[in-house]
Scaffold this active site. Sequence first.
Site, short mmCIF file in Angstrom:
data_model
loop_
_atom_site.label_atom_id
_atom_site.label_comp_id
_atom_site.label_asym_id
_atom_site.label_seq_id
_atom_site.Cartn_x
_atom_site.Cartn_y
_atom_site.Cartn_z
N GLU A 133 4.35 -3.92 8.06
CA GLU A 133 3.30 -3.05 8.62
C GLU A 133 3.51 -2.75 10.10
O GLU A 133 3.18 -1.66 10.57
CB GLU A 133 1.92 -3.69 8.41
CG GLU A 133 1.44 -3.71 6.98
CD GLU A 133 1.86 -4.97 6.23
OE1 GLU A 133 1.29 -5.25 5.17
OE2 GLU A 133 2.78 -5.67 6.71
N ALA A 150 0.83 -1.20 0.00
CA ALA A 150 0.00 0.00 0.00
C ALA A 150 0.86 1.25 0.00
O ALA A 150 1.99 1.25 0.49
CB ALA A 150 -0.92 0.00 1.22
N GLY A 157 1.25 -5.46 1.61
CA GLY A 157 0.16 -5.92 0.77
C GLY A 157 0.64 -6.67 -0.46
O GLY A 157 -0.07 -7.54 -0.99
N GLU A 193 1.05 -10.13 0.76
CA GLU A 193 -0.28 -10.68 1.01
C GLU A 193 -0.95 -11.05 -0.31
O GLU A 193 -1.67 -12.05 -0.40
CB GLU A 193 -1.13 -9.66 1.77
CG GLU A 193 -0.69 -9.49 3.22
CD GLU A 193 -1.49 -8.44 3.97
OE1 GLU A 193 -2.15 -8.79 4.96
OE2 GLU A 193 -1.45 -7.28 3.54
#
Length: 728
Positions: free
Chosen positions: A125, A61, A102, A105
């Site tokens: 994160e 992100a 992300g 992920e």
Amino acid sequence: MSALKRMLGPVAVITISNPPVNALSPAVQESLLKVLKEINLDPTVKAIVLGGENGKFSAGADIRTFQTREVRSAASLEDVNSALEKSTKPIVAAIEGVALGGGLELALGCHYRLAHVKAQVALPEVLLGLLPGAGGTQRLPRLIGIPAALEIITTGQYVSAPAALKLGLLDSVVEDNVVQAAVDLAHNVIGQPLEPRRLCMRPLPCPPNVEKLFDEAKVKLKKQFRGAKSHQVCVDAVRAAVELPFAEGILKERELFLTLFSSDQAKARQYAFFAERSVARWTAPSGANWKSASPRPIRTAAVIGLGTMGRGIAVSLARAGIQVIALEQDKKQLEMGSKAVMSIMERETQKKQQLGHALNAPHFGFVKFTLDFNELGNADLVIEAVYENMALKKEIFQRLSKMCKPETFLCTNTSGLNIDEIASVTDRPHLVIGTHFFSPANIMRLLEVVRGYHSSPTTISTVMNLSKVLGKIAVVVGNCPLFVGNRLMGPYVEQAVFLLEDGYTPNEVDQVLEEFGFAMGPFRMSDLAGLDVGWRSRMERGLTGPKLSPGVPACQREGKRYSPLPDILCEKGRLGQKTGQGWYQYERAGGRTAVADPWLQSFLEDYRKAHKIRQNVVRHDEILEWCLYPLINEGFKVLEDGIASGPEDIDVIYTHGYGWPKHMGGPMFYASMVGLPRVLTTLETYYESNRDVPSLKPSALLKKLVTQGSPPLKEWRSQLGHHQSSKL
């Protein structure tokens, strides 16, 4: 910002396109969902490859959007991952460069994962005060097991592709074209059952002592990341993967994510992230910018002095592939220094290889050790790293001025001496600059770049560029006694010592500061560094205090309160860990375990009685105020004086060089978080009853900001005057 599709036979290749790092913006996520839907409805497509444009899979992100977009959009990435996972056609992630946050992920949502040998993956994160919010805490444990997943999720550590392969995170690692290798793999798995490859359906292997594992992880993280919430909450999220079905675990992860997202700690961590990048864009109020000048390449660098600091600097330079000439004054010191440097380099190489980073192991430049000053003549840059003595440094710079080529940059690794005075003895003051490394220099990333009055933009630009080559975080600061970091540290340590006079013990003060988040309180830190470091500096500047006479309630020096306690301990040979005794006692000289010293407690009691110092017990939260608010106040004075160009400079220096916890942003961010009116009122109250402590007198800038309604920290720069210490 989109997901592009092309066909290679029956394999559809989806490419994430959002330069420069393929951030997963809401637009990219929507595009991915749209393309996936189209492909799954296309009967000619039998398998899918997911990759990123320009040699990067995805850095996750874009946190620049965190404060502007609706939080709900962060959840849409899980919608993408779910769509990937539920696809009826096999999907292979082709990882190049990085798959971070992300991005990783997203790869976990795919059925297969293949990476280039030089790629890296991570879930960082937690270092932004958050947790992986798109299934990372639920899928990764199902793939590699709870212990390994906990380590990756709670530390944010980067994992090389070879190491990830060993963990089972990747299915394959290749040295050539990743996309082509992924297409080949996709061809081979067409028609194979996908249920075993869907992590949402995979059973979670639980060790029999899983609860103990979680409890021990929390204890370890509490000690490692004092006061930080995100590391603890990450454990709770992984625990949910054990206790709940997958769908409910995803909901729990989301709930925990939102709790962290709205916290002050997450705001502080994200501020620290951007502050680190903003200091690289330093501009003087006059408009001059070091980036307006072109840096000169540094191919050969010399280091003078192979003590602890010089050794670390030499290793840092060599690690970057720079040829190093290391100079010492006598044969014995040279032999000790050379052995230490080579030993550090060997350990670093071995450690990289043991961690599976063999291909990324450092390739050290050649280091030449010498006693001959003439060997320095052709160096592009020289870093003097002898001990803090002005006369010695000036003598060295006079010699360098005579023997180095005219274009050689001359740098001094001083922690607080006057750069302009050192430059005054040279024939090239425009090429003289301060490079204040932090010890150990081969590990600590901070570098205070101290611009003298004559330091040219080219000189600043060259050193700032060199810092990037060395992997350092460099902050340009002005020239004043102790610069920025050590200048703020003075009131902090001073107040801590005053608290001992007022009735506290070193352990009580340290405990409060460590609970706040410092790795070490001021007294443990002083013992580690050596009490004689500050003592020599005070003697150099003529600041060692007069002896107390019986009946004097507090030592006065030019009308200012002064505690001679550190000087007295040094005079008694209590220099800290190196002698086995300082503010604490240790099992032996050089020991690391600090234990409260009964002798010191008795000494402090006798000291107070002899000088009629009345014990003044304050609450623990007040200990925090007594120590931190004077430090913050000095930060405002540094901004007033133009020594730092903005609050971000101070905060980066403190989070990277002085152990200020990142989840508290830095001293200036912390002041804005607790409220400038509170800081001002507290300082005014303390100063009213302690007029002999100037560090408690509120700065003019602090008063001005409060008068103007305490504007956000990002607006403080507009209130600052021009730099007073530089012609730039």
